[in-house]
Design an enzyme around this catalytic site. Structure first.
Site, PDB file in Angstrom:
ATOM      1  N   TYR A  46       0.833  -1.217   0.000  1.00  0.00           N
ATOM      2  CA  TYR A  46       0.000   0.000   0.000  1.00  0.00           C
ATOM      3  C   TYR A  46       0.870   1.270   0.000  1.00  0.00           C
ATOM      4  CZ  TYR A  46      -3.738  -3.205   1.614  1.00  0.00           C
ATOM      5  OH  TYR A  46      -4.631  -4.239   1.750  1.00  0.00           O
ATOM      6  N   HIS A  61       0.560 -11.628   1.756  1.00  0.00           N
ATOM      7  CA  HIS A  61      -0.502 -10.879   1.072  1.00  0.00           C
ATOM      8  C   HIS A  61      -1.169 -11.696  -0.039  1.00  0.00           C
ATOM      9  CE1 HIS A  61      -1.636  -6.453   0.065  1.00  0.00           C
ATOM     10  NE2 HIS A  61      -2.631  -7.257  -0.221  1.00  0.00           N
TER      11      HIS A  61
END
Ligand SMILES: NC(=O)c1ccc[n+]([C@@H]2O[C@H](COP(=O)([O-])OP(=O)(O)OC[C@H]3O[C@@H](n4cnc5c(N)ncnc54)[C@H](OP(=O)(O)O)[C@@H]3O)[C@@H](O)[C@H]2O)c1
Length: 281
Positions: free
Chosen positions: A48, A106
């Site tokens: 992110y 992730h």
């Protein structure tokens, strides 16, 4: 804040604040707002590019570190034992902390077993309090969880009233893994969930919005939800779900909204995997 207990006894808030698509510039302000309205679980990720903003907001908040539950995720480009280990230290530095509460893989690609070994080492070294995975759909999750030493304590999946993830529940149960819902309001460009007439109608009775009913429904299932908003009023609204309870009949009615049980992304689609690996691997 209500909590759930992970397999190793760690308590995790059942509702948190996610920062996917929150720009690095905006992130510190958003997380400061989220902490000030009462969130105590923050979900970020290496991918992110806003871990610094999360770290800065936490450092300036004046809230004791052990009152905040911090989640981040190892990205595909950091897969493998050595790279993952380095990336964990880098995340700690960016987050301005000496431990992460929950660290996830992730995506289920690249050398995930090497990544997991680095995460197990970080866990044993006290750099991480709990470890888990994200986007590991049924078969992948089973294969992975079967072979690893420490079983994933969490699987973070796309989950909301339209994507209910019922199919994977028995598997998660077998491995003592808790579900964490990303996209709990439907994700970017939210439509179906917050515009659901069924959820809005149920909410009227309690003086709540469809979004609040959607979040309440997840947390009542024992699933951790991490809605994202850059707007303080919505952050407050999304947190204000602990003063009402859906009846068993209402919980059951919401099951009828399920459209794509395991999510809208096919993680076994070769084109999708190629795209991820070629872009980020
Ligand atoms: N593991 C993964 O692969 C993965 C993938 C995606 C997301 N995540 C995590 O999950 C978190 C949440 O998922 P998400 O951000 O994709 O989706 P989400 O939280 O379901 O939805 C966010 C969207 O809903 C809007 N919104 C927020 N509160 C609202 C309300 N009360 N009423 C109406 N609209 C509202 C937001 O707009 P405004 O911001 O304009 O308010 C934003 O467009 C992420 O931030 C991230 O931490 C993980």
């Amino acid at each position: 804040m209500e909590t759930i207990k992970l397999a190793n006894g760690v308590e995790m808030p059942v509702l948190g604040y996610g920062v996917f698509m929150v720009t690095p510039q905006e992130c510190e302000r958003c997380v400061s707002d989220a902490l000030s309205v009462g969130y105590r679980l923050i979900d970020t990720a290496q991918a992110y590019y806003n871990e610094e903003g999360v770290g800065a907001a936490m450092a300036k908040s004046g809230i004791a570190r052990d009152e905040i539950f911090l989640t981040t995720k190892v990205w595909i480009s950091n897969a493998g034992e050595q790279k993952a280990a380095q990336s964990i230290d880098e995340s700690l530095r960016k987050l301005q902390t000496d431990y992460i509460d929950l660290l996830l893989i992730h995506q289920a690609y690249g050398d995930v077993f090497g990544t997991w070994r680095a995460m197990e080492q970080a866990y044993r070294a006290g750099k991480v309090r709990a470890i888990g995975v994200s986007n590991f759909q049924k078969a992948r999750f089973f294969d992975f969880a079967h072979y690893v030493d420490i079983k994933p304590m969490v699987n973070q999946l796309q989950c909301n009233a339209l994507i209910q993830q019922r199919g994977i529940e028995p598997l998660l149960h077998d491995f003592g893994t808790r579900m964490m819902a990303w996209g709990p309001l439907g994700g970017q460009g939210v439509e179906g969930v917050v515009k659901s007439e069924l959820l809005a109608g149920m909410g009227e009775h309690y003086g709540k919005s469809a979004a609040q009913v959607a979040l309440r429904w997840l947390t009542q299932r024992g699933i951790v939800a991490i809605p994202k908003s850059t707007h303080r009023e919505r952050m407050e609204q999304n947190l204000d779900i602990f003063d009402f309870e859906l009846t068993a009949d209402e919980m059951h009615q919401i099951e009828s909204l399920n459209q794509h049980d395991q999510g809208t992304i096919n993680f076994a689609d070769v084109q999708f995997v190629k795209h991820l690996i070629e872009t980020y691997g």
